[in-house]
Scaffold this active site. Structure first.
Site, short mmCIF file in Angstrom:
data_model
loop_
_atom_site.label_atom_id
_atom_site.label_comp_id
_atom_site.label_asym_id
_atom_site.label_seq_id
_atom_site.Cartn_x
_atom_site.Cartn_y
_atom_site.Cartn_z
N ASP A 1 27.80 36.77 30.66
CA ASP A 1 28.96 36.44 29.85
C ASP A 1 29.75 37.72 29.58
OD1 ASP A 1 30.40 34.50 28.05
OD2 ASP A 1 29.75 35.96 26.54
N GLU B 1 31.14 36.78 34.26
CA GLU B 1 32.44 36.29 33.82
C GLU B 1 33.38 37.48 33.78
OE1 GLU B 1 34.22 33.66 30.15
OE2 GLU B 1 32.57 35.02 29.74
#
Length: 178
Positions: free
Chosen positions: A138, A167
């Site tokens: 993330d 990400e």
């Protein structure tokens, strides 16, 4: 399917594990303990042995059916920087309290040597102990490149087929100011 991508499954802060009879939901992007499976997914959240056993059984069951397991990991911030165990042990070391990147105000200071070691050891722990086949990071841009490279290098030494992806947001942090 060939792979199952699990949203964060380590201990997160926004679900009250003492009230599992009540409907609760959270995406899990509020980490509390990076190295323990989330209790609300367990039949007995107050017994760490049960959490671990059931998580390992789940991964094994998926593997037995030809499905690889990808784990979404959120090493870029914690649920509550002021209460996070590492920040209580060594104040202002684990987190960048002024960090604006995640929007949480407690971005992880992965560029610091002991924070880097903790993150690298944690990812290796999940690969070694739980046989996780891949990791999705993330907000990967909030973790310094040296830490990411060390994670990939050390995990692949024992598990060459583990996959990594992140990400990709370009966010302002102390890392981008350097």
């Amino acid at each position: 399917i060939t792979h199952l991508h699990l949203l964060p499954v380590y201990d997160f802060g926004s679900v009250d594990e003492s009230k599992l009879d009540m409907p609760q939901f959270n995406w899990g992007y509020d980490p509390v303990n990076y190295n323990a499976p989330e209790g609300s997914y367990s039949t007995d959240p107050f017994n760490g042995e049960v959490r671990v056993k059931e998580f390992k059984q789940m991964v094994k069951g998926l593997h037995d059916n030809g499905i690889s397991v990808i784990m979404d990991v959120v090493y870029n911030h914690v649920y509550d920087g002021a209460k996070f165990c590492m920040n209580n042990t060594v104040p202002n070391y684990f987190s960048r309290p002024s960090g604006a990147g995640s929007g949480c105000g407690n971005d992880t200071a992965s560029e610091r040597s002991m924070v880097r070691k903790y993150i690298v050891d944690s990812v290796n722990y999940w690969a070694d102990e739980y046989h996780i086949d891949g990791f999705r990071f993330d907000l990967v841009g909030l973790i310094d490149i040296d830490t990411i490279n060390e994670i990939v290098r050390t995990v692949k030494e024992k598990h060459p087929n583990v996959i990594f992806y992140g990400e990709g947001w370009d966010m302002p942090t102390e890392l981008t100011k350097a």
